[in-house]
Structures are given as structure tokens and as C-alpha cells.
Design a protein around this motif. Structure first.
Motif, PDB file in Angstrom:
ATOM      1  N   TRP A   4       0.842  -1.208   0.000  1.00  0.00           N
ATOM      2  CA  TRP A   4       0.000   0.000   0.000  1.00  0.00           C
ATOM      3  C   TRP A   4       0.874   1.254   0.000  1.00  0.00           C
ATOM      4  CZ3 TRP A   4      -4.970   1.444  -0.475  1.00  0.00           C
ATOM      5  CH2 TRP A   4      -5.363   2.668   0.045  1.00  0.00           C
ATOM      6  N   ALA A   5       1.885   1.272   0.838  1.00  0.00           N
ATOM      7  CA  ALA A   5       2.794   2.431   0.911  1.00  0.00           C
ATOM      8  C   ALA A   5       3.566   2.605  -0.390  1.00  0.00           C
ATOM      9  CB  ALA A   5       3.750   2.270   2.090  1.00  0.00           C
ATOM     10  N   LEU A   6       4.037   1.515  -0.969  1.00  0.00           N
ATOM     11  CA  LEU A   6       4.782   1.597  -2.226  1.00  0.00           C
ATOM     12  C   LEU A   6       3.915   2.169  -3.338  1.00  0.00           C
ATOM     13  CD1 LEU A   6       7.284   1.020  -3.975  1.00  0.00           C
ATOM     14  CD2 LEU A   6       6.361  -1.295  -4.307  1.00  0.00           C
ATOM     15  N   ILE A   7       2.688   1.711  -3.455  1.00  0.00           N
ATOM     16  CA  ILE A   7       1.790   2.235  -4.493  1.00  0.00           C
ATOM     17  C   ILE A   7       1.580   3.735  -4.295  1.00  0.00           C
ATOM     18  CG2 ILE A   7      -0.570   2.140  -5.415  1.00  0.00           C
ATOM     19  CD1 ILE A   7      -0.440  -0.913  -4.877  1.00  0.00           C
ATOM     20  N   GLY A   8       1.564   4.186  -3.049  1.00  0.00           N
ATOM     21  CA  GLY A   8       1.455   5.615  -2.768  1.00  0.00           C
ATOM     22  C   GLY A   8       2.627   6.421  -3.299  1.00  0.00           C
ATOM     23  N   LEU A   9       3.786   5.774  -3.507  1.00  0.00           N
ATOM     24  CA  LEU A   9       4.963   6.438  -4.073  1.00  0.00           C
ATOM     25  C   LEU A   9       4.939   6.460  -5.596  1.00  0.00           C
ATOM     26  CD1 LEU A   9       7.769   4.926  -1.797  1.00  0.00           C
ATOM     27  CD2 LEU A   9       6.707   7.197  -1.630  1.00  0.00           C
ATOM     28  N   CYS A  10       3.906   5.884  -6.175  1.00  0.00           N
ATOM     29  CA  CYS A  10       3.774   5.772  -7.633  1.00  0.00           C
ATOM     30  C   CYS A  10       2.498   6.482  -8.067  1.00  0.00           C
ATOM     31  CB  CYS A  10       3.746   4.302  -8.046  1.00  0.00           C
ATOM     32  SG  CYS A  10       5.167   3.350  -7.488  1.00  0.00           S
ATOM     33  N   PRO A  11       2.525   7.813  -8.165  1.00  0.00           N
ATOM     34  CA  PRO A  11       1.293   8.557  -8.431  1.00  0.00           C
ATOM     35  C   PRO A  11       0.632   8.230  -9.764  1.00  0.00           C
ATOM     36  CG  PRO A  11       3.216   9.985  -8.580  1.00  0.00           C
ATOM     37  CD  PRO A  11       3.695   8.674  -8.063  1.00  0.00           C
ATOM     38  N   GLN A  12       1.357   7.607 -10.680  1.00  0.00           N
ATOM     39  CA  GLN A  12       0.751   7.233 -11.960  1.00  0.00           C
ATOM     40  C   GLN A  12      -0.194   6.048 -11.820  1.00  0.00           C
ATOM     41  OE1 GLN A  12       3.843   6.636 -10.961  1.00  0.00           O
ATOM     42  NE2 GLN A  12       4.603   4.720 -11.800  1.00  0.00           N
ATOM     43  N   LEU A  13      -0.137   5.342 -10.692  1.00  0.00           N
ATOM     44  CA  LEU A  13      -0.995   4.183 -10.469  1.00  0.00           C
ATOM     45  C   LEU A  13      -2.245   4.572  -9.685  1.00  0.00           C
ATOM     46  CD1 LEU A  13       1.614   1.456  -9.455  1.00  0.00           C
ATOM     47  CD2 LEU A  13       0.553   1.820 -11.689  1.00  0.00           C
ATOM     48  N   ASP A  14      -3.352   3.920 -10.008  1.00  0.00           N
ATOM     49  CA  ASP A  14      -4.564   4.068  -9.200  1.00  0.00           C
ATOM     50  C   ASP A  14      -4.359   3.270  -7.927  1.00  0.00           C
ATOM     51  OD1 ASP A  14      -5.978   5.646 -10.974  1.00  0.00           O
ATOM     52  OD2 ASP A  14      -6.901   3.937 -11.981  1.00  0.00           O
ATOM     53  N   ARG A  15      -4.754   3.839  -6.825  1.00  0.00           N
ATOM     54  CA  ARG A  15      -4.628   3.154  -5.547  1.00  0.00           C
ATOM     55  C   ARG A  15      -5.878   2.320  -5.300  1.00  0.00           C
ATOM     56  NH1 ARG A  15      -2.014   6.080  -0.360  1.00  0.00           N
ATOM     57  NH2 ARG A  15      -0.647   4.327   0.054  1.00  0.00           N
ATOM     58  N   ASN A  16      -5.679   1.035  -5.100  1.00  0.00           N
ATOM     59  CA  ASN A  16      -6.782   0.143  -4.750  1.00  0.00           C
ATOM     60  C   ASN A  16      -7.075   0.284  -3.261  1.00  0.00           C
ATOM     61  OD1 ASN A  16      -6.888  -1.080  -7.387  1.00  0.00           O
ATOM     62  ND2 ASN A  16      -5.024  -2.176  -6.840  1.00  0.00           N
ATOM     63  N   THR A  17      -8.173  -0.292  -2.815  1.00  0.00           N
ATOM     64  CA  THR A  17      -8.450  -0.281  -1.389  1.00  0.00           C
ATOM     65  C   THR A  17      -7.436  -1.173  -0.671  1.00  0.00           C
ATOM     66  OG1 THR A  17      -9.931  -2.187  -1.433  1.00  0.00           O
ATOM     67  CG2 THR A  17     -10.930   0.006  -1.806  1.00  0.00           C
ATOM     68  N   PHE A  18      -7.247  -0.917   0.589  1.00  0.00           N
ATOM     69  CA  PHE A  18      -6.346  -1.739   1.393  1.00  0.00           C
ATOM     70  C   PHE A  18      -6.818  -3.190   1.369  1.00  0.00           C
ATOM     71  CE2 PHE A  18      -4.110  -3.164   5.174  1.00  0.00           C
ATOM     72  CZ  PHE A  18      -2.936  -2.426   5.151  1.00  0.00           C
ATOM     73  N   TYR A  19      -8.130  -3.373   1.437  1.00  0.00           N
ATOM     74  CA  TYR A  19      -8.692  -4.721   1.418  1.00  0.00           C
ATOM     75  C   TYR A  19      -8.404  -5.425   0.086  1.00  0.00           C
ATOM     76  CZ  TYR A  19     -11.868  -8.596   2.250  1.00  0.00           C
ATOM     77  OH  TYR A  19     -12.387  -9.852   2.426  1.00  0.00           O
ATOM     78  N   CYS A  20      -8.483  -4.700  -1.014  1.00  0.00           N
ATOM     79  CA  CYS A  20      -8.157  -5.284  -2.314  1.00  0.00           C
ATOM     80  C   CYS A  20      -6.707  -5.762  -2.320  1.00  0.00           C
ATOM     81  CB  CYS A  20      -8.385  -4.253  -3.420  1.00  0.00           C
ATOM     82  SG  CYS A  20      -7.982  -4.864  -5.068  1.00  0.00           S
ATOM     83  N   GLU A  21      -5.798  -4.952  -1.777  1.00  0.00           N
ATOM     84  CA  GLU A  21      -4.391  -5.368  -1.719  1.00  0.00           C
ATOM     85  C   GLU A  21      -4.226  -6.602  -0.824  1.00  0.00           C
ATOM     86  OE1 GLU A  21      -2.570  -4.203  -3.917  1.00  0.00           O
ATOM     87  OE2 GLU A  21      -3.362  -2.223  -4.317  1.00  0.00           O
ATOM     88  N   LEU A  22      -5.022  -6.678   0.240  1.00  0.00           N
ATOM     89  CA  LEU A  22      -4.983  -7.854   1.105  1.00  0.00           C
ATOM     90  C   LEU A  22      -5.405  -9.106   0.336  1.00  0.00           C
ATOM     91  CD1 LEU A  22      -4.595  -9.114   3.915  1.00  0.00           C
ATOM     92  CD2 LEU A  22      -6.959  -8.479   4.430  1.00  0.00           C
ATOM     93  N   LEU A  23      -6.464  -8.993  -0.459  1.00  0.00           N
ATOM     94  CA  LEU A  23      -6.892 -10.132  -1.269  1.00  0.00           C
ATOM     95  C   LEU A  23      -5.829 -10.517  -2.299  1.00  0.00           C
ATOM     96  CD1 LEU A  23     -10.659  -9.301  -1.848  1.00  0.00           C
ATOM     97  CD2 LEU A  23      -9.669 -10.969  -0.260  1.00  0.00           C
ATOM     98  N   LEU A  24      -5.213  -9.526  -2.911  1.00  0.00           N
ATOM     99  CA  LEU A  24      -4.165  -9.824  -3.887  1.00  0.00           C
ATOM    100  C   LEU A  24      -2.986 -10.530  -3.229  1.00  0.00           C
ATOM    101  CD1 LEU A  24      -4.309  -6.503  -5.917  1.00  0.00           C
ATOM    102  CD2 LEU A  24      -4.838  -8.790  -6.797  1.00  0.00           C
ATOM    103  N   CYS A  25      -2.618 -10.090  -2.027  1.00  0.00           N
ATOM    104  CA  CYS A  25      -1.476 -10.685  -1.313  1.00  0.00           C
ATOM    105  C   CYS A  25      -1.778 -12.066  -0.735  1.00  0.00           C
ATOM    106  CB  CYS A  25      -1.015  -9.757  -0.193  1.00  0.00           C
ATOM    107  SG  CYS A  25      -0.111  -8.307  -0.756  1.00  0.00           S
ATOM    108  N   THR A  26      -3.033 -12.440  -0.699  1.00  0.00           N
ATOM    109  CA  THR A  26      -3.392 -13.747  -0.135  1.00  0.00           C
ATOM    110  C   THR A  26      -4.025 -14.640  -1.206  1.00  0.00           C
ATOM    111  OG1 THR A  26      -5.462 -12.802   0.726  1.00  0.00           O
ATOM    112  CG2 THR A  26      -3.591 -12.929   2.249  1.00  0.00           C
ATOM    113  N   HIS A  27      -5.202 -14.291  -1.704  1.00  0.00           N
ATOM    114  CA  HIS A  27      -5.903 -15.122  -2.681  1.00  0.00           C
ATOM    115  C   HIS A  27      -5.152 -15.243  -4.002  1.00  0.00           C
ATOM    116  CE1 HIS A  27     -10.162 -14.630  -0.762  1.00  0.00           C
ATOM    117  NE2 HIS A  27      -9.248 -14.989   0.116  1.00  0.00           N
ATOM    118  N   PHE A  28      -4.419 -14.207  -4.384  1.00  0.00           N
ATOM    119  CA  PHE A  28      -3.723 -14.188  -5.672  1.00  0.00           C
ATOM    120  C   PHE A  28      -2.205 -14.201  -5.503  1.00  0.00           C
ATOM    121  CE2 PHE A  28      -7.915 -12.468  -6.420  1.00  0.00           C
ATOM    122  CZ  PHE A  28      -8.312 -13.107  -7.588  1.00  0.00           C
ATOM    123  N   ALA A  29      -1.724 -14.649  -4.367  1.00  0.00           N
ATOM    124  CA  ALA A  29      -0.283 -14.632  -4.077  1.00  0.00           C
ATOM    125  C   ALA A  29       0.529 -15.448  -5.073  1.00  0.00           C
ATOM    126  CB  ALA A  29      -0.024 -15.129  -2.653  1.00  0.00           C
TER     127      ALA A  29
END
Length: 180
Positions: free
Chosen positions: A33-58
């Protein structure tokens, strides 16, 4: 390569610590989440979406770490209707680590896992004016010895209601990992 940790390269920017590529876990969500915040060209997903990506889509996502710090993030998945494709959703690279091969390392980390052994194509949607992403995927295709194609995909007005530029489906493949 199998396992969660993979030393694939040393960054070419004169740093002594290797970059480690591996699957994300639930403990990486805040760092991603913090890294994506350093990349303003990217859309920021919800924290929960990142949690799903880091677990369900690991299995198809990847992080890059240097000295214990997350410096790269790949969110990707295999579309259910295209199991031979790895769809790249986002690539985030720490500003100090750009142009050091981190983006390519993230994709190769995911592709070299057992879950991607049948992947023959890489796809992503990219706006025509996103020069950095278009150059990245063209270079990746060249490095993989694979053709690259682009076709209109998401329309600015029809799909994005004018909020974003139109995006083109960038397709690379067929790829052969043993040629890299």
C-alpha cells in the motif's frame, strides 16, 4: 524456480544488496500500500483489495525486497477464461529502484512458479500516452523473444465515462521462458 525466495539479480544501480523476488503474504499489505502511494501514476486500490491480492492471488503476484524493504510489487492473475495468460494489473517500483530490472524480475518471478508453467502469453491494458509502460512491455517482449500486439480495449467515454484515457490491450506471446 520453486520456493518463495528467489535471488534473480543484483540491481544495476551500484547497490550491494540483492533484490529478492517472492510471493507476497498478508504481512506485506501495508508495505505494498505504501509503495503504491509512491507511484502517483498508479490508481490506488483499497487496502482490502491489496490484502486479497497478497493472499488469494499470491501465486501470481510478486514482491521485490531489498534489505528487507518492499521495493517492487506486481499484481497479476490468470483470467479464468484464458488460463494460458498472465494478466498484469499493476507494477509498482520504488522511485529509487526504477530502471534497475525490478519490473522484469517481478514478472519473471511469477512466471517461473509452478502455477504459471502453462502460461504462454502476458497481457496488460495500457493507455497510448503511457510511454513508460509501453516501453517496458516492448522491452519485455523483446527480451522474451516474443511478438507484441496492441488493440483498442477500454474506451475513454464508453468504459471510463471520460475519467481516464482509453486503454489498449497489450498482448505478448507466445513466450518461452527457457529462451530468457
Amino acid at each position: 524456480m520453486t520456493g518463495d525466495r528467489q535471488d534473480l539479480f543484483l540491481p544495476s544501480v551500484g547497490q550491494s544488496e540483492p533484490v529478492i523476488f517472492r510471493k507476497p503474504t498478508h504481512s506485506h499489505v501495508a508495505d505494498v500500500w505504501a509503495l503504491i502511494g509512491l507511484c502517483p501514476q498508479l490508481d490506488r486500490n483499497t487496502f482490502y483489495c491489496e490484502l486479497l491480492l497478497c493472499t488469494h492471488f499470491a501465486d501470481t503476484c510478486a514482491i521485490a525486497e531489498r534489505s528487507g524493504e518492499v521495493v517492487g510489487w506486481l499484481s497479476a492473475y490468470r483470467p479464468p477464461t484464458e488460463p494460458s495468460t498472465l494478466f498484469v494489473w499493476q507494477i509498482a517500483v520504488h522511485p529509487q529502484m526504477r530502471n534497475a530490472g525490478v519490473g522484469t524480475g517481478l514478472i519473471l518471478s511469477a512466471l517461473n512458479r509452478p502455477c504459471c508453467e502453462s502460461v504462454t502469453h502476458i497481457k496488460a491494458t495500457v493507455a497510448a500516452n503511457n510511454e513508460a509502460s509501453n516501453l517496458f512491455f516492448a522491452t519485455l517482449a523483446r527480451d522474451l523473444g516474443a511478438p507484441i500486439r496492441q488493440a483498442p480495449w477500454f474506451d475513454r467515454d464508453v468504459h471510463f465515462k471520460g475519467r481516464y484515457e482509453s486503454e489498449y490491450m497489450t498482448a505478448i506471446g507466445p513466450i518461452r521462458l527457457n529462451s530468457t
